[in-house]
Design an enzyme around this catalytic site. Structure first.
Site, PDB file in Angstrom:
ATOM      1  N   LYS A  28      81.306  37.931  23.780  1.00 11.76           N
ATOM      2  CA  LYS A  28      80.479  38.180  22.599  1.00 11.76           C
ATOM      3  C   LYS A  28      79.095  37.504  22.706  1.00 11.76           C
ATOM      4  CE  LYS A  28      84.425  38.832  19.468  1.00 11.76           C
ATOM      5  NZ  LYS A  28      85.032  38.459  18.159  1.00 11.76           N
ATOM      6  N   TYR A  31      84.349  48.687  15.634  1.00 12.15           N
ATOM      7  CA  TYR A  31      85.104  47.871  14.673  1.00 12.15           C
ATOM      8  C   TYR A  31      85.483  48.670  13.416  1.00 12.15           C
ATOM      9  CZ  TYR A  31      84.625  43.368  17.080  1.00 12.15           C
ATOM     10  OH  TYR A  31      84.731  42.321  17.966  1.00 12.15           O
ATOM     11  N   ASN A  88      83.248  33.673  17.989  1.00 10.81           N
ATOM     12  CA  ASN A  88      84.408  33.119  18.699  1.00 10.81           C
ATOM     13  C   ASN A  88      84.506  33.608  20.136  1.00 10.81           C
ATOM     14  OD1 ASN A  88      85.243  35.698  18.144  1.00 10.81           O
ATOM     15  ND2 ASN A  88      87.044  35.122  16.944  1.00 10.81           N
ATOM     16  N   HIS A 137      86.454  38.980  22.519  1.00 13.84           N
ATOM     17  CA  HIS A 137      87.354  39.949  21.872  1.00 13.84           C
ATOM     18  C   HIS A 137      88.398  40.359  22.894  1.00 13.84           C
ATOM     19  CE1 HIS A 137      88.849  43.659  19.993  1.00 13.84           C
ATOM     20  NE2 HIS A 137      88.757  44.180  21.216  1.00 13.84           N
ATOM     21  N   GLU A 149      90.303  51.389  23.193  1.00 13.96           N
ATOM     22  CA  GLU A 149      89.086  50.579  23.338  1.00 13.96           C
ATOM     23  C   GLU A 149      88.507  50.689  24.752  1.00 13.96           C
ATOM     24  OE1 GLU A 149      90.091  46.636  21.992  1.00 13.96           O
ATOM     25  OE2 GLU A 149      90.316  47.290  19.914  1.00 13.96           O
TER      26      GLU A 149
HETATM   27  P1  RTP Z   1      88.969  40.265  18.157  1.00 17.00           P
HETATM   28  O1  RTP Z   1      89.361  41.559  17.473  1.00 17.00           O
HETATM   29  O2  RTP Z   1      87.476  40.031  18.197  1.00 17.00           O
HETATM   30  O3  RTP Z   1      89.628  40.088  19.484  1.00 17.00           O
HETATM   31  O4  RTP Z   1      89.533  39.053  17.276  1.00 17.00           O
HETATM   32  P2  RTP Z   1      90.917  38.892  16.544  1.00 17.00           P
HETATM   33  O5  RTP Z   1      91.796  40.077  16.813  1.00 17.00           O
HETATM   34  O6  RTP Z   1      91.423  37.541  16.889  1.00 17.00           O
HETATM   35  O7  RTP Z   1      90.464  38.904  15.027  1.00 17.00           O
HETATM   36  P3  RTP Z   1      90.316  40.131  14.005  1.00 17.00           P
HETATM   37  O8  RTP Z   1      91.148  39.806  12.812  1.00 17.00           O
HETATM   38  O9  RTP Z   1      90.551  41.439  14.705  1.00 17.00           O
HETATM   39  O10 RTP Z   1      88.784  39.994  13.585  1.00 17.00           O
HETATM   40  C1  RTP Z   1      87.783  40.565  14.386  1.00 17.00           C
HETATM   41  C2  RTP Z   1      86.632  39.593  14.508  1.00 17.00           C
HETATM   42  O11 RTP Z   1      85.985  39.481  13.251  1.00 17.00           O
HETATM   43  C3  RTP Z   1      85.438  38.165  13.121  1.00 17.00           C
HETATM   44  N1  RTP Z   1      86.009  37.534  11.933  1.00 17.00           N
HETATM   45  N2  RTP Z   1      85.294  36.937  11.032  1.00 17.00           N
HETATM   46  N3  RTP Z   1      84.423  35.535   8.740  1.00 17.00           N
HETATM   47  C4  RTP Z   1      85.720  35.749   8.913  1.00 17.00           C
HETATM   48  O12 RTP Z   1      86.572  35.358   8.141  1.00 17.00           O
HETATM   49  C5  RTP Z   1      86.137  36.483  10.109  1.00 17.00           C
HETATM   50  N4  RTP Z   1      87.375  36.804  10.417  1.00 17.00           N
HETATM   51  C6  RTP Z   1      87.287  37.476  11.589  1.00 17.00           C
HETATM   52  C7  RTP Z   1      85.790  37.405  14.380  1.00 17.00           C
HETATM   53  O13 RTP Z   1      84.690  37.545  15.299  1.00 17.00           O
HETATM   54  C8  RTP Z   1      86.994  38.157  14.871  1.00 17.00           C
HETATM   55  O14 RTP Z   1      87.204  37.944  16.241  1.00 17.00           O
HETATM   56 MG    MG Z   2      91.188  42.094  16.618  1.00 16.29          MG
END
Ligand code: RTP
Ligand code: MG
Length: 140
Positions: free
Chosen positions: A11, A51, A114, A117, A128
């Site tokens: 990212k 997204y 973070n 992804h 994806e």
């Molecule tokens: P990713 O899709 O990026 O691999 O991450 P993930 O599955 O661990 O998390 P996901 O729930 O799919 O959320 C996608 C991305 O959105 C951002 N995020 N921001 N501000 C917030 O509360 C929040 N929560 C999630 C993060 O960049 C997350 O990786």
């Molecule tokens: Mg995710």
């Protein structure tokens, strides 16, 4: 166990800090092969489309703004159980909850910035990977 492919994105917070090589080393040390890779500046439309599953979530607008704030490196990782293996290498979404030694524990700046992804299921991985790569761009 089956050989799988998963989509990874390094990212903008990580490309900005020149961490691509250090992050790629984590994948390779754990046995995942980088079988496709390219550096892109996403457009807003591309980030919104990628997204799309998060469109209704409160952080969607901020997430899209962040993902277009600088270049990303999109990559296809291949290996045994690659989808789950990559999620383990990445660590929890919020770096405060991520296990020591994971990419997010060691490099992430915040729950949003973070660093990486990774696809969360084999079905999403296939979708994806196809979003960013054609078959000719992947060499396993
Ligand atoms: P990713 O899709 O990026 O691999 O991450 P993930 O599955 O661990 O998390 P996901 O729930 O799919 O959320 C996608 C991305 O959105 C951002 N995020 N921001 N501000 C917030 O509360 C929040 N929560 C999630 C993060 O960049 C997350 O990786
Ligand atoms: Mg995710």
């Amino acid at each position: 166990m089956a050989v799988e492919r998963t989509l990874s994105i390094i990212k903008p917070d990580a490309t900005r800090r020149n961490l691509t090589g250090k992050i790629n080393a984590r994948f390779e040390e754990k046995g995942l092969r980088i079988v496709g890779q390219k550096r892109l500046q996403l457009t807003r439309a591309q980030a919104e489309a990628f997204y799309g599953v998060h469109r209704e979530r409160s952080f969607f607008g901020e997430l899209v703004d962040f993902m277009i704030s600088g270049p990303v490196v999109v990559q296809v990782l291949e290996g045994e159980n690659a989808v789950l293996a990559n999620r383990e290498i990445m660590g929890a979404t919020n770096p405060a909850n991520a296990e020591p030694g994971t990419i997010r524990a060691d490099f992430a700046e915040s729950i949003e910035a973070n660093s990486v992804h990774g696809s969360d299921s084999l079905e999403n991985a296939n979708r994806e990977v196809s979003f960013f790569f054609s078959e000719i761009e992947i060499a396993g």
